[in-house]
Write an enzyme that holds these catalytic residues in place. Structure first.
Site, PDB file in Angstrom:
ATOM      1  N   HIS A   1       0.856  -1.177   0.000  1.00  9.15           N
ATOM      2  CA  HIS A   1       0.000   0.000   0.000  1.00  9.15           C
ATOM      3  C   HIS A   1       0.892   1.227   0.000  1.00  9.15           C
ATOM      4  O   HIS A   1       1.794   1.342   0.823  1.00  9.15           O
ATOM      5  CB  HIS A   1      -0.887   0.010   1.242  1.00  9.15           C
ATOM      6  CG  HIS A   1      -1.961  -1.022   1.202  1.00  9.15           C
ATOM      7  ND1 HIS A   1      -3.078  -0.891   0.425  1.00  9.15           N
ATOM      8  CD2 HIS A   1      -2.076  -2.215   1.819  1.00  9.15           C
ATOM      9  CE1 HIS A   1      -3.842  -1.953   0.566  1.00  9.15           C
ATOM     10  NE2 HIS A   1      -3.254  -2.780   1.412  1.00  9.15           N
TER      11      HIS A   1
ATOM     12  N   CYS B   1      -0.723   1.870  -5.075  1.00 13.16           N
ATOM     13  CA  CYS B   1      -1.416   3.099  -5.443  1.00 13.16           C
ATOM     14  C   CYS B   1      -0.387   4.201  -5.681  1.00 13.16           C
ATOM     15  O   CYS B   1       0.607   4.276  -4.952  1.00 13.16           O
ATOM     16  CB  CYS B   1      -2.365   3.529  -4.325  1.00 13.16           C
ATOM     17  SG  CYS B   1      -3.694   2.361  -4.089  1.00 13.16           S
TER      18      CYS B   1
END
Lengths: 594, 389
Positions: free
Chosen positions: B142, B184
């Site tokens: 992440h 991301c």
């Protein structure tokens, strides 16, 4: 001339190797347990003579491990990878009397040769680091806070001469939170001469081993001295208890689904039993199973490197009335042992072997050996500040049990030794004056440097229960000392119990590990503080900055206004003057500050 | 004729100089906890691919921060799947995880890349590359703008990563590097790189999320991310054997933004010969294990060189033999002799647990109490004498 001599030397060495020292044995014991469980106990034993070991001539002994032992000066090594809990109420006595099992997670102890304690510590670190690379486990986390030097619990299994015993240091470390998975089995199998390709090791599959109710992998290296000379013996052991129903589920569809109603036998004695409601009848039969079904793969014949008479490689502990079908293309040999309760099979070379046991109703359930001790341990108390530990040890036998109890606690769990109580409860005897604790060895914890080491010599009268309890304080860790999953709790290593018995061999018992909840901060707090501070600063700075840079325009500088508007503008003008003064003051201060 | 031959040899030699001689892969997942199953599946998919294309376990550094295969929540013990069809078990029977659990930290990652490790660090946990090694660095987890979270507890920033790679270049620890990241806002992670010969690619632009591909209802969570899924799709279908001549350009051109649901980014400007040369690099240069043999000299070489080498080797063997002969006096194992009695080692005592004698404890308490009483008595006497004056 030279080649002939060389050949002769080779031949002599070979003969020596075969008859005197280097050999390799493997053995698998299968024993059905109550409640559809099956104990599978794998044992692999290989040797290297001390001379060939010193010369780094490895035949059966794995080179990778041998070189690590030499480099770290480890004379005897015991390494354990375990998962699950042995259910002694249902399964009886432990395999190998518990001597080949470890506490949940990873446990390691070794006798390291060193002149000083500091040197021993350094070599211990070298050993754990090297083994962490070999076994894909975080053994490098065994630092001074997790290392203890047990006094009474562990005795060397090998023969060490007195001279060298002086310089041998026993060190012990545990990682109760360490997961045991396929990456630990892969190097374990690579140490075997047949590497899981043939012999009983071909049955070892991570998918089944790590689905077992209880499993333990052990590696034991010890020097053994016989009259012919010394040799280094390595024993690799895998014990597991498989749930037969669970193991028989297909690999690609392991999720239990309801059995079709047609296949269920209903218990018609229930009052509510009718055509649309069924209470399954508990069948009192031994389940059917085969090696290929429960291990997920066939047994691929004998390991050709096995030496000597391998007449009993696979042994099955079932009553003589249980029918066993042997399925193989090669030649096998069956022999019965121990008053017909055990049958052993010699494996064929180069062809698969499968043992098939059909479903069968037995006249009498085979009796299981009763364990010599039961032990459990739990955390008591409440709150974030302190707690207590209570261990219950039951001696069901008719003899007094003398045992050693070892605890290795993390530094953030601080026990108070003066609260240590041992109460013995014997049914029908009201004597509270018994002293159960015979001897205490204690080394207190030092914050962030070492954990608590507590070793007790206990004595439990026949058919009695000993309850051991003490209180402890929980330390508050620093922000950076918390692991990423701090809210899960912290694992406390299992207590190790060794029963001192008259008979040869050591009996061990381990409690389960404990999960200790520590006071945990809200880890998002620093971010909240940063965000709040930033907001306050932005508000304060923004309004002052606004006043400083805005340009105020005089009313008379604006034309075409009514009288009322002019009056309002005049008031505004006064206000502007006030603001102007304030502005000047602030600017003057700013200059001074500069 | 001879001239042409030497020219050819020279050409071969210069070509060889531009090539790499070993391949390494650093595969990092940075997410802990069960619901991040897909990040471990991503990294294990890449592990299977590079292993299939020939990089041995000893040259793959695999970092798994959590245990998914033997997780109690996993309905398929000992397995990790990257597809709901469950055709391929990524965990398999043969896997070597180099860093696992709490070992996966930013510090350990940077130490691994720059080889700043302790002397006890085993070889399997080190990146033993040189200036002729091609490295594939794959990261997933992440992340956000210019950072990637490690285990939900700490972050590595794009600057840290760029500085680590710069140090690797200074230390001659890589020849060429392919940096892939699936997270991301992944493209921000390579934006700060400044050391040469790095080709970088990421799954999504700034302010873009990187999405998961699909979930398996029996596993209960998403099993793979989109960007990794389509990378694997290309590698599985197009790069089937180590002789494949597919280029990185082919791989990058295969990315379909409508399928990935984000805009993958590429960075070629650090590469020595520019974008075209970077695109012409073979996929096998990074995902496979190509061992190029390098000739030291082009025309016949030094006749005596190999003899000198051989002599040097002989000296090493002799030295080892002498060392071994000398070491015979203290063999690893000894024969039993019970002549000497065991004496306790005084140096050991301070490291050991002390034996606590309870009766002795009572005696000590009595001594303490009497000493205290004596002190009080002395003080009282002094007080009495003082007041008497």
């Amino acid at each position: 001339m030279f080649p002939i001599l060389f050949l002769a030397v080779c031949l002599i060495l070979r003969i020596q190797a075969v008859y005197a020292i280097a050999d390799y044995h493997e053995r698998l014991l299968l024993r059905p347990l109550p409640h559809n469980s099956l104990l599978a106990s794998f044992n692999f034993r290989s040797n290297a003579s001390s001379v060939s070991f010193d010369e780094q001539n490895f035949r059966y002994f794995p080179r990778s491990l041998g070189q690590i032992l030499q480099h770290a000066h480890a004379r005897e090594l015991h390494l354990r990878f375990s998962l699950g809990r042995w259910d002694s109420e249902n399964w009886g006595a432990r395999p190998w009397n518990g001597a080949r099992e470890g506490g949940t997670g990873v446990e390691i102890w070794a006798w390291v040769e060193a002149e000083t304690a500091a040197e021993a510590n350094a070599r211990w670190l070298t050993l754990t680091n090297a083994l962490s690379g070999l076994f894909c486990a975080s053994l490098n986390f065994i630092d001074s806070t997790k290392t203890i030097r047990p006094e009474k619990t562990f005795l060397p299994e090998g023969t060490h001469i007195n001279q060298s015993m002086r310089n041998l240091h026993l060190l012990h470390g545990t990682l109760p939170h360490e997961v045991v998975c396929t990456e630990n089995l892969t190097p374990f199998l690579k140490l075997l001469p047949c590497k899981g390709k043939a012999g009983i090791s071909s049955l070892l599959d991570g998918h089944k081993l790590f689905d077992a109710s209880w499993q333990t992998m052990a590696i034991d290296v010890r020097p053994v001295c016989l009259s012919e000379g010394c040799l280094l013996e390595m024993e690799q052991t895998v014990d597991m208890v498989l749930d037969i129903d669970r193991s028989k589920r297909p690999h690609d569809n392991p999720i239990p689904r309801p059995v079709p109603i047609e296949q269920i036998t209903c218990d018609t004695s229930k009052s509510y039993s009718s055509h649309d409601s069924c209470y399954p009848l508990r069948k009192n039969v031994e389940p059917s199973w085969s090696l290929a079904e429960v291990f997920g793969r066939p047994l691929k014949g004998a390991c050709p490197l096995e030496s000597g008479e391998a007449s009993s490689t696979v042994c099955l502990d079932v009553p003589s009335e249980r029918s066993v079908h042997v399925q193989t293309d090669g030649s096998h040999h069956e022999s019965k042992l121990n008053d017909n309760t055990s049958r052993c099979y010699k494996l064929p070379v180069g062809s698969n072997l499968d043992l098939v046991l059909p479903e069968q109703e037995l006249a009498a359930q085979p009796s299981l050996a009763e364990p010599p001790l039961y032990a459990s341990r739990s955390i008591v108390g409440h709150g974030q500040e302190r707690g207590g530990v209570q261990a219950t040890i039951i001696n069901p036998t008719n003899d007094t049990a003398n045992l050693v109890y070892l605890e290795s606690l993390p530094w953030f769990m601080k026990p108070y030794l003066h609260t240590l109580r041992a109460t013995v409860l014997t049914p029908g005897v009201l004597d509270m004056t018994q002293h159960a604790i015979k001897e205490t060895h204690y080394r207190p914890a030092l914050n962030r440097h070492r954990g608590t080491h507590l070793e007790l010599l206990l004595s439990i009268p026949p058919a009695s229960t000993l309850t051991l309890s003490y209180d402890f304080d929980k330390a508050i860790l620093r922000y950076t000392e918390y692991p990423p999953d701090a809210n899960r709790g912290f694992d406390v290593a299992p207590a190790v119990i060794r029963l001192e018995s008259q008979s040869s061999g050591q009996t061990f018992l381990r409690t389960t590990s404990l999960l200790l909840p520590l006071p945990t901060p809200d880890f998002s707090m620093p971010y909240n503080v940063i965000i709040l501070t930033s907001t306050v600063m932005a508000l304060g700075f923004g309004s002052i900055f606004n006043i400083l840079v805005r340009r105020f325009v005089g009313a008379d500088e604006v034309d075409g206004r009514s009288k009322l508007a002019m009056k309002v503008l005049a008031i505004k003008h006064k206000a502007r003057l006030l603001f102007g003064l304030l502005m000047l003051k602030i600017r003057g201060k700013g200059r001074k500050a500069e | 004729m001879i001239l042409r031959f030497t020219a050819l040899l020279l050409a071969v030699a210069t070509l060889a100089c531009a090539e790499h001689t070993s391949n390494w892969a650093v595969l990092v997942s940075t997410s802990r906890f069960w619901f991040n199953y897909r990040h471990l599946a991503n990294v294990l998919s890449l592990y299977r691919t590079v292993k299939r294309l020939g990089i041995p376990d000893s040259q793959i550094i695999l970092m798994l921060p959590d245990d998914m295969a033997c997780n109690p929540r996993n309905a398929f013990p000992g397995t990790v799947y990257n597809n709901a069809d469950r055709a391929l078990d990524l965990y398999g029977d043969n896997i070597e995880v180099d860093y696992r659990g709490y070992e996966v930290t930013v510090e350990n990652f940077i130490r691994l890349m720059t080889d700043r490790v302790g002397e006890d660090m085993p070889r399997s946990k080190r990146l033993l590359t040189d200036d002729r090694s091609n490295i594939l660095v794959y990261m997933t987890g992440h992340g956000g703008n210019e950072f990637l979270k490690f285990q939900d507890a700490e972050e590595i920033s794009a600057f840290d990563l760029a500085d680590a790679f710069a140090q690797m270049w200074e230390k001659k620890r890589y020849h060429e590097m392919l940096f892939m990241i699936d997270t991301c806002q992944a493209n921000t992670m390579y934006s700060k790189f400044y050391s040469p010969n790095i080709i970088a690619t990421g799954s999504s632009e700034i302010d873009q999320s990187s999405y998961s591909h699909h979930a398996d209802n029996d596993v209960g969570v998403a099993v793979i991310d989109r960007y990794t899924y389509y990378n694997l799709d290309f590698l599985e279908t197009q790069v089937r054997e180590p002789t494949s001549k597919k280029t990185l350009g082919d791989l990058f051109d295969s990315y379909d933004e409508s399928k990935i649901h984000s805009h993958p980014g590429f960075r070629y400007d650090l590469f020595r010969d520019g974008e075209q040369a970077a695109k012409q690099r073979l996929v096998m240069d990074f995902f496979g294990n190509v061992q190029n043999v390098e000739l030291e000299s082009s025309n016949g070489g030094n006749e005596t060189q190999w003899k000198e080498d051989l002599e040097h080797l002989q000296r090493i063997i002799d030295a080892a033999r002498a060392r071994h002969e000398g070491g015979r006096e203290q063999p690893y194992l000894h024969n039993v002799d019970n002549d000497e009695a065991v004496a306790s080692n005084p140096l050991l005592e301070q490291e050991r647990a002390a034996k606590i004698d309870m009766e002795n404890g009572w005696r000590r308490q009595a001594i303490g109490a009497s000493a205290l009483l004596g002190c009080i008595g002395l003080w009282l006497v002094g007080f009495y004498v003082d007041s008497g004056k």
